[in-house]
Design a protein around this motif. Structure first.
Motif, PDB file in Angstrom:
ATOM      1  N   SER A 115       0.831  -1.211   0.000  1.00  0.00           N
ATOM      2  CA  SER A 115       0.000   0.000   0.000  1.00  0.00           C
ATOM      3  C   SER A 115       0.861   1.255   0.000  1.00  0.00           C
ATOM      4  O   SER A 115       0.533   2.245  -0.672  1.00  0.00           O
ATOM      5  CB  SER A 115      -0.944  -0.014   1.210  1.00  0.00           C
ATOM      6  N   MET A 116       1.965   1.227   0.734  1.00  0.00           N
ATOM      7  CA  MET A 116       2.891   2.366   0.738  1.00  0.00           C
ATOM      8  C   MET A 116       3.556   2.550  -0.628  1.00  0.00           C
ATOM      9  O   MET A 116       3.876   3.668  -1.030  1.00  0.00           O
ATOM     10  CB  MET A 116       3.967   2.162   1.800  1.00  0.00           C
ATOM     11  N   ALA A 117       3.760   1.435  -1.329  1.00  0.00           N
ATOM     12  CA  ALA A 117       4.437   1.505  -2.627  1.00  0.00           C
ATOM     13  C   ALA A 117       3.651   2.350  -3.612  1.00  0.00           C
ATOM     14  O   ALA A 117       4.229   3.043  -4.460  1.00  0.00           O
ATOM     15  CB  ALA A 117       4.646   0.102  -3.186  1.00  0.00           C
ATOM     16  N   MET A 118       2.307   2.298  -3.532  1.00  0.00           N
ATOM     17  CA  MET A 118       1.496   3.105  -4.445  1.00  0.00           C
ATOM     18  C   MET A 118       1.785   4.587  -4.259  1.00  0.00           C
ATOM     19  O   MET A 118       1.867   5.343  -5.232  1.00  0.00           O
ATOM     20  CB  MET A 118       0.009   2.836  -4.201  1.00  0.00           C
ATOM     21  N   ILE A 119       1.910   4.995  -2.997  1.00  0.00           N
ATOM     22  CA  ILE A 119       2.184   6.407  -2.713  1.00  0.00           C
ATOM     23  C   ILE A 119       3.631   6.745  -3.018  1.00  0.00           C
ATOM     24  O   ILE A 119       3.938   7.822  -3.548  1.00  0.00           O
ATOM     25  CB  ILE A 119       1.840   6.717  -1.245  1.00  0.00           C
TER      26      ILE A 119
ATOM     27  N   THR B 254       8.019   9.768  -7.791  1.00  0.00           N
ATOM     28  CA  THR B 254       8.992   9.833  -8.884  1.00  0.00           C
ATOM     29  C   THR B 254       8.370   9.642 -10.260  1.00  0.00           C
ATOM     30  O   THR B 254       8.759  10.317 -11.206  1.00  0.00           O
ATOM     31  CB  THR B 254      10.084   8.769  -8.685  1.00  0.00           C
ATOM     32  N   ILE B 255       7.407   8.754 -10.381  1.00  0.00           N
ATOM     33  CA  ILE B 255       6.896   8.447 -11.718  1.00  0.00           C
ATOM     34  C   ILE B 255       6.095   9.621 -12.283  1.00  0.00           C
ATOM     35  O   ILE B 255       6.210   9.942 -13.470  1.00  0.00           O
ATOM     36  CB  ILE B 255       6.056   7.148 -11.691  1.00  0.00           C
ATOM     37  N   VAL B 256       5.282  10.282 -11.448  1.00  0.00           N
ATOM     38  CA  VAL B 256       4.506  11.422 -11.929  1.00  0.00           C
ATOM     39  C   VAL B 256       5.420  12.616 -12.205  1.00  0.00           C
ATOM     40  O   VAL B 256       5.267  13.314 -13.220  1.00  0.00           O
ATOM     41  CB  VAL B 256       3.404  11.799 -10.930  1.00  0.00           C
ATOM     42  N   SER B 257       6.395  12.851 -11.310  1.00  0.00           N
ATOM     43  CA  SER B 257       7.322  13.964 -11.519  1.00  0.00           C
ATOM     44  C   SER B 257       8.097  13.808 -12.818  1.00  0.00           C
ATOM     45  O   SER B 257       8.324  14.780 -13.549  1.00  0.00           O
ATOM     46  CB  SER B 257       8.305  14.045 -10.343  1.00  0.00           C
ATOM     47  N   THR B 258       8.507  12.570 -13.120  1.00  0.00           N
ATOM     48  CA  THR B 258       9.272  12.322 -14.340  1.00  0.00           C
ATOM     49  C   THR B 258       8.437  12.600 -15.585  1.00  0.00           C
ATOM     50  O   THR B 258       8.944  13.127 -16.585  1.00  0.00           O
ATOM     51  CB  THR B 258       9.750  10.858 -14.357  1.00  0.00           C
ATOM     52  N   ALA B 259       7.160  12.257 -15.530  1.00  0.00           N
ATOM     53  CA  ALA B 259       6.294  12.400 -16.714  1.00  0.00           C
ATOM     54  C   ALA B 259       5.648  13.774 -16.833  1.00  0.00           C
ATOM     55  O   ALA B 259       5.133  14.109 -17.904  1.00  0.00           O
ATOM     56  CB  ALA B 259       5.205  11.317 -16.675  1.00  0.00           C
ATOM     57  N   MET B 260       5.663  14.579 -15.762  1.00  0.00           N
ATOM     58  CA  MET B 260       4.898  15.825 -15.758  1.00  0.00           C
ATOM     59  C   MET B 260       5.286  16.833 -16.841  1.00  0.00           C
ATOM     60  O   MET B 260       4.407  17.500 -17.398  1.00  0.00           O
ATOM     61  CB  MET B 260       4.982  16.483 -14.384  1.00  0.00           C
ATOM     62  N   PRO B 261       6.566  17.014 -17.174  1.00  0.00           N
ATOM     63  CA  PRO B 261       6.838  17.955 -18.274  1.00  0.00           C
ATOM     64  C   PRO B 261       6.116  17.581 -19.562  1.00  0.00           C
ATOM     65  O   PRO B 261       5.578  18.452 -20.261  1.00  0.00           O
ATOM     66  CB  PRO B 261       8.369  17.864 -18.434  1.00  0.00           C
TER      67      PRO B 261
ATOM     68  N   ILE C 220      -4.362   5.789   3.694  1.00  0.00           N
ATOM     69  CA  ILE C 220      -3.385   4.696   3.605  1.00  0.00           C
ATOM     70  C   ILE C 220      -2.138   4.961   4.433  1.00  0.00           C
ATOM     71  O   ILE C 220      -1.712   4.117   5.244  1.00  0.00           O
ATOM     72  CB  ILE C 220      -2.990   4.461   2.132  1.00  0.00           C
ATOM     73  N   GLN C 221      -1.524   6.115   4.260  1.00  0.00           N
ATOM     74  CA  GLN C 221      -0.193   6.338   4.838  1.00  0.00           C
ATOM     75  C   GLN C 221      -0.184   6.353   6.365  1.00  0.00           C
ATOM     76  O   GLN C 221       0.573   5.599   6.986  1.00  0.00           O
ATOM     77  CB  GLN C 221       0.420   7.621   4.276  1.00  0.00           C
ATOM     78  N   PRO C 222      -1.018   7.175   7.033  1.00  0.00           N
ATOM     79  CA  PRO C 222      -0.931   7.193   8.500  1.00  0.00           C
ATOM     80  C   PRO C 222      -1.426   5.907   9.150  1.00  0.00           C
ATOM     81  O   PRO C 222      -0.871   5.461  10.156  1.00  0.00           O
ATOM     82  CB  PRO C 222      -1.810   8.389   8.891  1.00  0.00           C
TER      83      PRO C 222
ATOM     84  N   TRP D  36      10.515   2.865  -0.537  1.00  0.00           N
ATOM     85  CA  TRP D  36      10.853   4.095  -1.243  1.00  0.00           C
ATOM     86  C   TRP D  36      12.091   3.894  -2.109  1.00  0.00           C
ATOM     87  O   TRP D  36      12.204   4.474  -3.192  1.00  0.00           O
ATOM     88  CB  TRP D  36      11.074   5.228  -0.238  1.00  0.00           C
ATOM     89  N   GLY D  37      13.013   3.073  -1.630  1.00  0.00           N
ATOM     90  CA  GLY D  37      14.204   2.803  -2.432  1.00  0.00           C
ATOM     91  C   GLY D  37      13.877   2.089  -3.719  1.00  0.00           C
ATOM     92  O   GLY D  37      14.346   2.466  -4.805  1.00  0.00           O
ATOM     93  N   VAL D  38      13.071   1.026  -3.619  1.00  0.00           N
ATOM     94  CA  VAL D  38      12.680   0.291  -4.830  1.00  0.00           C
ATOM     95  C   VAL D  38      11.872   1.187  -5.756  1.00  0.00           C
ATOM     96  O   VAL D  38      12.082   1.222  -6.979  1.00  0.00           O
ATOM     97  CB  VAL D  38      11.872  -0.972  -4.448  1.00  0.00           C
ATOM     98  N   SER D  39      10.935   1.947  -5.173  1.00  0.00           N
ATOM     99  CA  SER D  39      10.110   2.843  -5.988  1.00  0.00           C
ATOM    100  C   SER D  39      10.947   3.914  -6.663  1.00  0.00           C
ATOM    101  O   SER D  39      10.634   4.359  -7.770  1.00  0.00           O
ATOM    102  CB  SER D  39       9.039   3.498  -5.109  1.00  0.00           C
ATOM    103  N   SER D  40      12.037   4.334  -5.991  1.00  0.00           N
ATOM    104  CA  SER D  40      12.891   5.369  -6.566  1.00  0.00           C
ATOM    105  C   SER D  40      13.613   4.875  -7.810  1.00  0.00           C
ATOM    106  O   SER D  40      14.010   5.671  -8.670  1.00  0.00           O
ATOM    107  CB  SER D  40      13.912   5.842  -5.526  1.00  0.00           C
ATOM    108  N   VAL D  41      13.801   3.562  -7.898  1.00  0.00           N
ATOM    109  CA  VAL D  41      14.424   2.988  -9.095  1.00  0.00           C
ATOM    110  C   VAL D  41      13.375   2.683 -10.149  1.00  0.00           C
ATOM    111  O   VAL D  41      13.520   3.014 -11.330  1.00  0.00           O
ATOM    112  CB  VAL D  41      15.217   1.710  -8.732  1.00  0.00           C
TER     113      VAL D  41
END
Length: 489
Positions: free
Chosen positions: A20-24, A29-36, A116-118, A144-149
């Motif tokens: 559940s944390m992985a979704m957040i 990173t994925i949205v920030s990368t695609a936002m431009p 989800i998070q709290p 967060w580490g795996v998601s960052s990759v």
């Protein structure tokens, strides 16, 4: 619930929490990368920061409410509700036809994330002792580490080969796995009691923060009349919010909890740390792609450095609480934040992406140390009946910081871009160039204008990081009872 049964189920419940944390986490990173590229297709570049702020607004406004609901009705129903809402919001985001509709659907996503998070962190606090909890923070940080990759890589691939909608739809299989895990393995025996939910307080808070965000956004476009009106709404709703919190039987924001110096100062430092980091999450990919002329994949991996440093810092912090103590660990993380922000102040066109990557990893390490120490300090100072609210207060502070940081730095970016010497088409021309890989970096005037505007936002990041350190110094030393708990951990 049988103690032996709970012990056997703990690894499976932990896996569901991590999913559940992985979704957040992947959203960072994925949205920030695609936002431009998304902004290039949907338009309304002046609303760029709102895509992040809208998600964070509802997440922030509802975090404390869901924390209290989890204390009342149990963790499981709140978690399942949050996952369903988050997935519905993700599906809708993929179908967005304009920047405005995307922002609206991000509100829905943020509502789910607020549950989800709290509550996921609260489940960890319920299942594991103080000693185990510090170690488990390392497992959660690894998410967060795996998601960052995975996030930047997936974002870059999706932008180049698929529809950008998949940066949101990638959440679906992860969320379904988490939902199944909680349904099958999280068993609770909670004594239900009727308690009022401060919906009015949550609504007034959301209105206040939304009005402040509108004021900052419109100030960024120099629409002073709308900005002034939004400021009046912010002031009025803030007064009504605090009045409601004083009279509510079960307030959204427990003033007695926040009045404890240890909780107040830790949360204040957490809030400013959230403000500093959101500046990189929001604007660093734009700088790397638009000014340095790199691909979306390279831009994503400069951000990856921060999110990868975060779990490393969290793991090191968890392993050294007993050696150095919680407060020194928190202070060390706070020191790393302004140090990590320094490389962004010297960024210039033509520089290697390794420079922002270096700053990102140092700031990530700082966040790992600071936030891990903060959450353990908060959870260790309260009992079960307050743990959900106390955990939510810390998550609330970080998310509020991210919300305000995205809006404030977005206003700095917009004002600077409007006041600088840029291309004849202004916002619209830069938006068009962002939609074409490498096009903006090839346009000298547009690149210099964008670079100057983003440089000011990086100065804002540095100043906020320095303020985080100043606030961390105000965190009191643990009293004897708290110190003994920390040593035992």
């Amino acid at each position: 619930m049988n103690a032996d049964s709970t012990l056997r189920r703990r690894p499976l419940i932990l896996a569901a929490v991590m999913a559940s944390m992985a979704m957040i986490a992947i959203e960072a990173t994925i949205v920030s990368t695609a936002m431009p590229q998304i902004a290039g297709q949907l338009g309304d570049l002046q609303l760029y920061a709102w895509v992040f702020s809208s998600f964070l607004l509802t997440q922030t406004a509802t975090t404390v409410v869901f924390g209290k609901l989890a204390d009342t009705f149990g963790r499981k129903p709140v978690l399942l509700f949050g996952i369903v809402v988050f997935l519905v919001g993700s599906i809708l985001c993929g179908f967005a036809w304009s920047m405005t509709s995307l922002i609206a659907f991000r509100f829905v996503q943020g509502l789910g994330a607020g549950a989800i998070q709290p509550v996921g962190l609260t489940v960890i606090g319920d299942l594991y002792t103080m000693e185990e909890r510090a170690k488990i923070q390392g497992f959660l940080a690894s998410v967060w580490g795996v998601s960052s990759v995975v996030g930047p890589f997936a974002g870059g691939v999706i932008v180049e080969h698929l529809s950008w909608a998949w940066v949101f739809w990638i959440n679906l299989p992860i969320g379904l796995l988490a939902f199944a895990g909680f349904t099958m393995f999280l068993k609770e025996d909670v004594a239900r009691e009727r308690r009022t939910v401060d919906g009015l307080g949550a609504g007034l808070f959301a209105v206040a923060v939304a009005a402040l965000m509108v004021a900052l956004t419109e100030a960024g476009t120099r629409d002073w009349s709308v900005a002034g009106g939004a400021c009046l709404v912010f002031a009025l709703s803030s007064v009504l919010f605090f009045a409601q919190e004083r009279r509510a039987a079960d307030p959204m924001m427990d003033m007695a909890l926040w009045s404890r110096r240890s909780i107040l100062t830790v949360n204040a430092a957490t809030l400013f740390s959230g403000m500093s980091v959101i500046g990189l999450t929001t604007f660093l990919p734009m700088y790397v792609q638009g000014v340095l002329g790199q691909s979306a994949l390279v831009a994503g991996f400069t951000l990856t450095a921060m999110v990868l440093g975060w779990p490393i810092g969290a793991t090191l912090a968890a392993r050294n609480f007993t050696r150095f103590g919680l407060r020194p660990t928190l202070l060390f993380g706070a020191v790393l934040l302004p140090i990590g922000a320094l490389p962004f102040l010297i960024l210039q066109p033509g520089m290697s992406p390794a420079v922002p990557a270096l700053g990102s990893v140092v700031m990530g390490l700082g966040m790992g140390f600071l936030n891990t120490a903060a959450i353990v300090m908060i959870q260790g100072s309260v009992g079960w009946s307050e743990r959900g609210a106390a955990t939510a207060s810390n998550v609330f502070a970080r998310n509020l910081g991210s919300t305000l940081g995205a809006s404030a730095l977005g206003a700095v970016f917009s004002l600077s871009l409007l006041g600088g010497t840029g291309p004849a088409g202004g916002f619209e021309e830069i938006r068009r160039l962002l939609g074409e890989t490498g096009a903006l970096a090839a346009d000298g005037a547009a690149r210099l204008a964008l670079g100057a505007s983003l440089h000011l936002t990086f100065w804002g990041v540095f100043l906020i990081a320095a303020a985080t350190l100043a606030l961390a110094l105000l965190v009191p030393r643990p009293v004897a009872a708290e110190a003994r708990v920390a040593v035992e951990a």
